[in-house]
Structures are given as structure tokens and as C-alpha cells.
Design a protein around this motif. Structure first.
Motif, PDB file in Angstrom:
ATOM      1  N   UNK B  57       0.841  -1.206   0.000  1.00  0.00           N
ATOM      2  CA  UNK B  57       0.000   0.000   0.000  1.00  0.00           C
ATOM      3  C   UNK B  57       0.869   1.247   0.000  1.00  0.00           C
ATOM      4  N   UNK B  58       1.538   1.525   1.113  1.00  0.00           N
ATOM      5  CA  UNK B  58       2.527   2.610   1.186  1.00  0.00           C
ATOM      6  C   UNK B  58       3.564   2.179   2.213  1.00  0.00           C
ATOM      7  N   UNK B  62       1.088  -0.206   6.878  1.00  0.00           N
ATOM      8  CA  UNK B  62       0.490  -1.331   7.594  1.00  0.00           C
ATOM      9  C   UNK B  62       1.153  -1.474   8.978  1.00  0.00           C
ATOM     10  N   UNK B  64       2.051   0.597  10.983  1.00  0.00           N
ATOM     11  CA  UNK B  64       1.530   1.548  11.953  1.00  0.00           C
ATOM     12  C   UNK B  64       0.391   0.942  12.782  1.00  0.00           C
ATOM     13  N   UNK B  65      -0.295  -0.067  12.251  1.00  0.00           N
ATOM     14  CA  UNK B  65      -1.424  -0.657  12.976  1.00  0.00           C
ATOM     15  C   UNK B  65      -1.039  -1.881  13.803  1.00  0.00           C
ATOM     16  N   UNK B  94       3.774   7.912   8.902  1.00  0.00           N
ATOM     17  CA  UNK B  94       2.447   7.305   8.723  1.00  0.00           C
ATOM     18  C   UNK B  94       1.675   7.318  10.042  1.00  0.00           C
TER      19      UNK B  94
END
Lengths: 92, 235
Positions: B57-58, B62, B64-65, B94
Motif C-alpha cells: 500500500x505505502x 500497515x 503503523x497498525x 504514517x
């Protein structure tokens, strides 16, 4: 619940330099497409989801865009939501 | 002094950081798995380089979660030292712990080469052993290290003095020709307003031993250890 297909398009904001777009543009020019004045490269994301109705689906997809699918510092996002019959959804 | 090194699937610089911390600094290292929430009492948490979650995605989007990041954010908000290197810098942006974003290099090429950094801030824990205006030679290794922030944010960052490192020539001159990736204002590293969260694209852990080409990166690690030891002794 109804099946929906959301088509999300993420592009870099106009103020953000898009090196990929510039490279593709120069490639097209080299191939003789002199009329090309600009290229922006983005992402196309398909999200299949279920929701009560289209309004609910749009609300959820909008939330997905805000929280993960796009980085709002650098990207713009837009999406379409369309109803799908269950069979089409299942085969994808 | 205990360092934590976060390990996401796809992280690749965790062991390089660990090597420097354990073998060169003689400090303690704990590897913090992305699914764990316990930071194990670490004094400084490093988010190392690599391609967390495949950079899908970037870059950093991901990661970050992940559960560990919830703890890292809380730790940072309470003044804990969080140091993002390369992919770690992308994760910090992010996450929103640092302003701006890192986009594809201007030349669309992955750049893996030595870079020179002008030190703008010498008053941080990370740079305490340096002088303002010092030039460090530390390598970069990234495809998406092109720092971007909207004009208002950029001007805020500059006014606050949040830029820590800028790409420069070996003589310290900050000029467009020394910019390897198109970063605005030649930005190579920034800090949050409080000064405890640092993000930088260059890899100090790859310039921490003479055998590997130099020790300029070690100066940052040493700054952290010295400053933290002073704080720990004082408390």
C-alpha cells in the motif's frame, strides 16, 4: 445485507511531485505521443463489502480511505460504490 | 541503558542495529516483535530499516497498525526516545508522530550510497556529542526517501527548528546537487517538537565500525547512551 464493490482511486495530490508520472510521460513522448501533456500515476483498489444499503457502504468505505487506504498528507482519494449480485461477488 | 529494536515482518536492519548496540556499544538490546505490546522497559526504541509488511500500500502504512506500535506511540507521547531509521522514519510519518511523508525518490531509482549530512541540531539526546554544523558521512539505502510536507507544515518545521539533518556536500554546503532523492529543503532527518522522536533516512548503524567504512553513525548511538546514562545517574 447487500453486496457492494467499492472502486477506490488514490492519486498523489497536485502539489506533490509525481516522479512516476513524469517518467511515464517522458516514455510516452519518446514513443511519439507528442500530445501528452501530463501523466499522474495512482492506485486502483477494489474492496468487496457487505452493507445495509449504499449509504452505509459509502460511509464505511470513506472511513477505510481515511484510516488506511490513502495518506492525506500526500494523496487524494475518490471512490465509487456499486451493488453486486452475490454470485459475482463469490466468484471474485 | 537498554535499547529496544522493533521487528516487523520484512524488517532487515534489526540485526545491524543489534550488532552495534551489543558488540560496539556494549549496551543491552531487546528485539520487540511486532505482535507484542510490552516494550520491556527499554530506554530507547528503534524502528529499523527494511520493508515492513512488504511496504504494501505505502511504506510504513500497515506497520503503523501493529500491536507494538500502539505501545510505541504511548511511549513517545510520554517522552520516551523513539528513533526511526529509513523504513522506521516512514512508519513514524504514517503514524503521525512526525509531520510530512516520504515519497518516491525524484529520480525513481533506489539509492544505496554514502551521503553527507549537515547537523542542524546538536542539542538533542541523539546529537548531544556533536556540534552544530558538523558533517557526518552516513549511507542511505532507499527508494522512497523523498521528504514532502505541504508549505504550511514545512514552514512550521523550519520555524520550530525540527530539521536535524540535511543532505550536503562533503564540505557541508547544503545545495541541490547534494540532494540524493528530491527531499524538500534537503531534509534527511527531522525530530518532533518535544525532541524525543527522531526520524532519519540514512543508516547510522551501517557506519558504526571502522571495518565498515567509518564511525560517524556511532556518534549518534554514543550520544544517546551518554545522555541517557547522565539522566539515569541523575535520577
Amino acid at each position: 445485507m447487500v453486496n457492494y464493490l467499492a472502486t477506490v482511486v488514490v492519486t498523489l495530490k497536485q502539489v506533490v511531485n509525481d516522479p512516476q508520472g513524469l517518467t511515464v510521460k517522458s516514455g510516452l513522448r519518446q514513443l511519439g505521443f507528442d500530445e501528452v501533456e501530463g501523466v499522474r500515476v495512482g492506485k486502483h483498489i477494489e474492496v468487496r463489502l457487505t452493507a445495509e444499503d449504499e449509504k452505509a457502504a459509502r460511509t464505511r468505505v470513506s472511513e477505510m480511505c481515511r484510516r488506511l487506504l490513502a495518506n492525506h498528507v500526500i494523496e487524494d482519494v475518490r471512490f465509487q460504490v456499486e451493488e453486486q449480485d452475490a454470485q459475482v461477488g463469490a466468484s471474485r | 541503558m537498554k535499547f529496544g529494536v522493533v521487528v516487523f515482518p520484512g524488517t532487515w536492519s534489526d540485526r545491524d542495529c543489534g550488532q552495534v548496540i551489543e558488540q560496539v556499544l556494549g549496551a543491552e538490546v531487546r528485539y520487540l516483535w511486532h505482535k507484542d505490546r510490552d516494550l520491556q522497559g527499554c530506554d530507547c526504541v528503534i524502528l529499523p530499516g527494511g520493508f515492513s509488511y512488504g511496504d504494501y500500500l505505502r511504506c510504513g502504512a500497515i506497520a503503523r497498525f501493529s500491536p507494538v506500535m500502539e505501545s510505541v506511540v504511548t511511549f513517545a507521547e510520554h517522552g520516551g526516545l523513539v528513533w526511526g531509521i529509513c523504513n522506521g522514519f516512514q512508519v513514524l510519518c504514517e503514524t503521525g508522530l512526525l509531520p510530512g511523508a516520504l515519497i518516491r525518490n525524484e529520480a525513481c531509482q533506489f539509492r544505496c550510497e554514502p551521503a553527507h549530512l549537515f547537523v542542524e541540531r546538536a542539542d538533542l539526546i541523539y546529537t548531544a556529542n556533536l556540534d552544530r554544523g558538523a558533517v557526518l558521512e552516513i549511507p542511505i539505502s532507499h527508494g522512497e526517501g523523498n521528504y514532502f510536507a505541504d508549505p504550511a507544515t514545512l514552514s512550521q518545521i523550519e520555524q520550530n527548528g525540527q530539521v536535524v539533518f540535511r543532505y550536503c556536500q562533503p564540505d557541508g554546503l547544503v545545495v541541490p546537487a547534494a540532494n540524493p532523492n528530491g527531499s524538500l529543503h534537503n531534509i534527511a532527518g527531522i525530530v518532533n517538537e518535544a525532541g524525543n522522536v527522531l526520524g532519519m533516512m540514512p543508516h547510522p548503524e551501517r557506519r558504526a565500525e571502522v571495518e565498515l567504512g567509518g564511525e560517524d553513525g556511532l556518534k549518534l548511538f554514543n550520544s544517546v547512551v551518554d545522555a541517557m546514562n547522565d539522566i539515569l545517574v541523575a535520577s
